[in-house]
Design a protein around this motif. Structure first.
Motif, mmCIF file in Angstrom:
data_model
loop_
_atom_site.group_PDB
_atom_site.id
_atom_site.type_symbol
_atom_site.label_atom_id
_atom_site.label_comp_id
_atom_site.label_asym_id
_atom_site.label_seq_id
_atom_site.Cartn_x
_atom_site.Cartn_y
_atom_site.Cartn_z
ATOM 1 N N TRP A 25 4.799 -1.472 -1.070
ATOM 2 C CA TRP A 25 4.046 -0.474 -0.316
ATOM 3 C C TRP A 25 2.857 -1.112 0.385
ATOM 4 O O TRP A 25 2.202 -2.003 -0.147
ATOM 5 C CB TRP A 25 3.544 0.629 -1.236
ATOM 6 C CG TRP A 25 4.609 1.509 -1.805
ATOM 7 C CD1 TRP A 25 5.839 1.751 -1.274
ATOM 8 C CD2 TRP A 25 4.543 2.247 -3.017
ATOM 9 N NE1 TRP A 25 6.542 2.616 -2.072
ATOM 10 C CE2 TRP A 25 5.768 2.939 -3.145
ATOM 11 C CE3 TRP A 25 3.574 2.403 -3.997
ATOM 12 C CZ2 TRP A 25 6.039 3.764 -4.229
ATOM 13 C CZ3 TRP A 25 3.851 3.230 -5.066
ATOM 14 C CH2 TRP A 25 5.061 3.902 -5.175
ATOM 15 N N ASP A 26 2.558 -0.631 1.558
ATOM 16 C CA ASP A 26 1.414 -1.101 2.335
ATOM 17 C C ASP A 26 0.198 -0.262 1.958
ATOM 18 O O ASP A 26 -0.031 0.806 2.519
ATOM 19 C CB ASP A 26 1.713 -0.990 3.836
ATOM 20 C CG ASP A 26 0.563 -1.478 4.699
ATOM 21 O OD1 ASP A 26 -0.415 -2.031 4.151
ATOM 22 O OD2 ASP A 26 0.643 -1.301 5.923
ATOM 23 N N THR A 27 -0.567 -0.740 1.006
ATOM 24 C CA THR A 27 -1.722 0.016 0.530
ATOM 25 C C THR A 27 -2.879 0.009 1.530
ATOM 26 O O THR A 27 -3.824 0.761 1.372
ATOM 27 C CB THR A 27 -2.213 -0.527 -0.823
ATOM 28 O OG1 THR A 27 -2.509 -1.921 -0.691
ATOM 29 C CG2 THR A 27 -1.147 -0.330 -1.899
ATOM 30 N N GLU A 28 -2.779 -0.844 2.550
ATOM 31 C CA GLU A 28 -3.808 -0.882 3.601
ATOM 32 C C GLU A 28 -3.608 0.224 4.633
ATOM 33 O O GLU A 28 -4.509 0.539 5.394
ATOM 34 C CB GLU A 28 -3.777 -2.242 4.314
ATOM 35 C CG GLU A 28 -3.989 -3.434 3.391
ATOM 36 C CD GLU A 28 -5.388 -3.462 2.803
ATOM 37 O OE1 GLU A 28 -6.350 -3.141 3.519
ATOM 38 O OE2 GLU A 28 -5.500 -3.793 1.605
ATOM 39 N N ASP A 29 -2.438 0.821 4.656
ATOM 40 C CA ASP A 29 -2.128 1.902 5.592
ATOM 41 C C ASP A 29 -2.992 3.112 5.244
ATOM 42 O O ASP A 29 -3.004 3.568 4.102
ATOM 43 C CB ASP A 29 -0.643 2.263 5.478
ATOM 44 C CG ASP A 29 -0.199 3.330 6.459
ATOM 45 O OD1 ASP A 29 -1.051 4.064 6.999
ATOM 46 O OD2 ASP A 29 1.020 3.439 6.681
#
Length: 160
Positions: free
Chosen positions: A34-38
């Protein structure tokens, strides 16, 4: 499901279920990629698409944490050739000079090697250009495919 993936090993299956339950209760974003920076990222929100259902979500968690699953790029012949860590494959050797160079040739070679051991190579369809597969006992393969179908996961046994 866990016993099938662990080839009937009760201790390994219990460990897998424990890890699986922990992943369902508190998923690790790194396990799922998962892209937690999104800015739209919400770890408590998982989306179901198309024919997905609640079983699909459990399956996604299992795929993220289950060490039984191999995942390769669609053209990673070297990765496939080094998949000897899979059950029944420790003494497998893919001879590209006589068995072909392509990924399908490698899977054919692996499936042929597993068959006399009563093991089946199961492919799982992915949503990207990767290949995901697992080895199970031949008598368990049909049940696994049925369970995967209920979870809206397309899978098939590689014919030896």
């Amino acid at each position: 499901m866990a016993r099938t993936l662990c080839l009937g090993d009760a201790e390994a299956a219990t460990a897998l279920v424990t890890t699986w339950r922990a992943a369902v209760a508190q998923p690790d974003p790194d396990d799922f990629g998962w892209d937690t920076e999104d800015p739209d990222f919400d770890p408590d929100l998982l989306e179901l698409c198309g024919e997905d259902n609640d079983l699909t979500l459990y399956w996604q968690h299992l795929l993220a944490v289950g060490p039984q699953f191999a995942r390769l790029d669609w053209k990673d012949a070297d990765g496939l050739a080094s998949s000897r860590w899979l059950p029944g494959a420790h003494d497998w050797h893919w001879n590209t000079s006589t068995q072909g160079h392509g990924m399908e040739d490698g899977f054919d070679s692996l499936a042929q090697h597993l068959a006399p051991q009563q093991l089946a190579l199961v492919h799982l369809r992915t949503s990207d250009d990767s290949l995901r597969f697992v080895v199970v006992r031949q008598p368990d393969a049909a049940d696994l495919l049925d369970r995967l179908a209920h979870a809206a996961v397309d899978a098939w046994v590689h014919a030896a």
